[in-house]
Write an enzyme that holds these catalytic residues in place. Structure first.
Site, PDB file in Angstrom:
ATOM      1  N   HIS A 122       0.820  -1.218   0.000  1.00  0.00           N
ATOM      2  CA  HIS A 122       0.000   0.000   0.000  1.00  0.00           C
ATOM      3  C   HIS A 122       0.860   1.279   0.000  1.00  0.00           C
ATOM      4  O   HIS A 122       0.730   2.132   0.865  1.00  0.00           O
ATOM      5  CB  HIS A 122      -0.961  -0.001   1.194  1.00  0.00           C
ATOM      6  CG  HIS A 122      -2.056  -1.013   1.053  1.00  0.00           C
ATOM      7  ND1 HIS A 122      -2.007  -2.240   1.692  1.00  0.00           N
ATOM      8  CD2 HIS A 122      -3.211  -0.994   0.344  1.00  0.00           C
ATOM      9  CE1 HIS A 122      -3.113  -2.927   1.389  1.00  0.00           C
ATOM     10  NE2 HIS A 122      -3.846  -2.208   0.558  1.00  0.00           N
ATOM     11  N   HIS A 180       1.030   1.597  -5.578  1.00  0.00           N
ATOM     12  CA  HIS A 180      -0.353   1.113  -5.581  1.00  0.00           C
ATOM     13  C   HIS A 180      -1.310   2.274  -5.894  1.00  0.00           C
ATOM     14  O   HIS A 180      -2.227   2.135  -6.704  1.00  0.00           O
ATOM     15  CB  HIS A 180      -0.692   0.471  -4.232  1.00  0.00           C
ATOM     16  CG  HIS A 180      -2.165   0.220  -4.024  1.00  0.00           C
ATOM     17  ND1 HIS A 180      -2.889  -0.698  -4.757  1.00  0.00           N
ATOM     18  CD2 HIS A 180      -3.056   0.784  -3.171  1.00  0.00           C
ATOM     19  CE1 HIS A 180      -4.162  -0.688  -4.358  1.00  0.00           C
ATOM     20  NE2 HIS A 180      -4.289   0.198  -3.396  1.00  0.00           N
TER      21      HIS A 180
END
Length: 354
Positions: free
Chosen positions: A88, A92
Site C-alpha cells: 500500500h 499502488h
C-alpha cells in the site's frame, strides 16, 4: 509521522525538468503499462508527469482550468503521504489511478459520468490509501492501536478509510495543492461527497452489500429473468453507486492485469500480509493462513481470491458495462496460469516425497 509539508517550489522546478518519452505517454494509457518498472527515485518523478498526462487526456486540466503548478504540487504532496510499505505505497496509488483512467476511458463508463465525476474519481483514486501503514483494519481494532480506538469509540469500523478521508480533506484544504479551487461551491460539495463516499466504499467489509445494491439498481426482473434497468445512472444516487463500484474495481484490479504484472502485485501484497502476520504472532494474536508465511500458498490464495471475490464482482461489472469485457478475459487467463503453477507445485511435491 507528521503531516507532509507543502511541496517546496524547488521540488516543483525539478519536476518541471523531468521528461517522459512519447512511448511512455502512449503506454500509460494502456493496460500493459507496468508501474513496477518505476521504482527508483528518478522514475518516481516520471510517474507524476505521467499522471498529469492522464488528467490532460481526459481534458480535465482544460475543463476545470487547473493550473499546472497546482496539479504538480497536489501530485507530489500526495506522494509524500504514502509510506514505504510493501504493497500500500505510492506505486499502488498510482496503479489504482491509472486503472481508474482506463475504466473512465471505456465507452460505457465515459457516457455515464460527467467531467466533474471524472476529475473527482481520478483525484480520489490517487488519495484512497493515504498514509497506509501496511496493516489492515482488523489489526488496528485487535491491537487497540490509537486509530483503532478512535474508530471503535466513534462507532465507525472503517479505521483506515476514515484516516484516508481525513488526510485527503487536509491536503485539498491547502491552497497550493487544492485541485478543486476553481470549482463552484455546489461542484465542490459534490466533489467532496463523491470523494468521501468512494474512499469509504473501499473497505472490503462493505463488499457484498455494495455489490448487491449495485446489482439491484442495474437489473430488474422481467418475465422471471433479470433485465437491464434503463436509466439506472440517471439519478444522482445511481451515479454515486456506480462511482463507488468503479473505485472498488480500480482498487481490486490487480487480478485483471496481464499475468506478469498481476504476479508482481500478488508478490507485493503477500509480502505485506506476511509482515502483518509476523506482528500478529509477536502480539500473540491469531493469524489467518494467508497472513502466515509458514502456511501461505501464493497460487492457492490467488485462485481463491478470483473464485470468491473476483469473478462475481468483475462479472457484474461486465454485465452492466460490456466495454469492460477485457477485465474478465485477463482474469480468467490469470486463474489458468495460477492453477497451472499450483498443479506444478503439487506434482513437484509429490515427486520429492517419493
Amino acid at each position: 509521522h507528521h503531516a507532509a509539508p507543502p511541496a517546496a517550489p524547488r521540488a516543483l522546478l525539478s519536476l518541471q525538468a523531468v521528461s517522459v518519452t512519447a512511448e511512455e505517454r502512449d503506454a500509460v494509457k494502456t493496460v500493459h503499462f507496468n508501474a513496477h518498472e518505476y521504482k527508483s527515485e528518478e522514475a518516481k518523478d516520471k510517474l507524476l508527469i505521467l499522471l498529469v498526462e492522464l488528467f490532460d487526456d481526459l481534458d480535465l486540466i482544460e475543463e476545470f482550468n487547473i493550473e499546472r503548478s497546482v496539479l504538480l504540487t497536489f501530485l507530489s504532496t500526495v506522494r509524500d503521504y504514502y509510506r514505504a510499505v510493501p504493497y500500500h505505497n505510492f506505486l499502488h496509488a498510482f496503479d489504482v489511478t491509472q486503472t481508474m483512467y482506463l475504466l473512465l476511458r471505456s465507452a460505457d463508463v465515459y457516457a455515464a459520468l460527467t467531467p466533474l465525476d471524472r476529475l473527482t474519481l481520478l483525484a480520489t483514486a490517487l488519495m484512497h490509501d493515504l498514509d497506509h501503514m501496511g496493516l489492515n483494519n482488523s489489526f488496528h481494532l485487535r491491537t487497540s492501536s490509537p486509530m483503532g480506538l478512535l474508530s471503535s469509540s466513534s462507532g465507525v469500523p472503517s479505521v483506515l478509510e476514515l484516516h484516508h478521508c481525513n488526510l485527503a480533506i487536509n491536503i485539498l484544504s491547502q491552497r497550493s495543492c487544492n485541485l478543486f479551487q476553481t470549482l463552484t461551491s455546489d461542484q465542490s460539495v459534490m466533489a467532496y461527497k463523491v470523494l468521501i463516499s468512494c474512499i469509504l466504499a473501499t473497505d472490503m467489509a462493505k463488499h457484498n452489500q455494495l455489490s448487491a445494491e449495485f446489482e439491484a439498481m442495474c437489473f430488474e426482473e422481467v418475465d422471471g429473468a433479470p433485465s437491464a434497468r434503463p436509466g439506472a445512472f440517471a439519478t444522482l444516487e445511481g451515479r454515486l453507486l456506480l462511482m463507488n463500484m468503479l473505485m472498488k474495481a480500480a482498487d481490486i484490479s490487480n487480478i485483471v492485469k496481464p499475468f506478469e504484472i498481476a504476479r508482481l502485485w500478488a508478490l507485493a501484497v503477500t509480502a505485506e500480509f506476511c509482515s502483518q502476520g509476523d506482528m500478529e504472532k509477536a502480539n500473540n494474536l491469531e493469524v489467518q493462513a494467508m497472513f502466515d508465511r509458514e502456511r501461505m500458498d501464493l497460487a492457492k490464495v490467488q485462485v481463491g481470491f478470483i473464485d470468491f471475490v473476483g469473478s462475481s464482482f468483475w462479472g457484474l461489472m461486465v454485465r452492466v458495462l460490456p466495454s469492460l469485457a477485457w477485465t474478465m478475459e485477463n482474469m480468467m487467463e490469470n486463474r489458468r496460469r495460477w492453477e497451472d503453477l499450483d498443479r506444478q507445485q503439487v506434482s513437484a511435491a509429490a515427486g520429492s516425497s517419493e
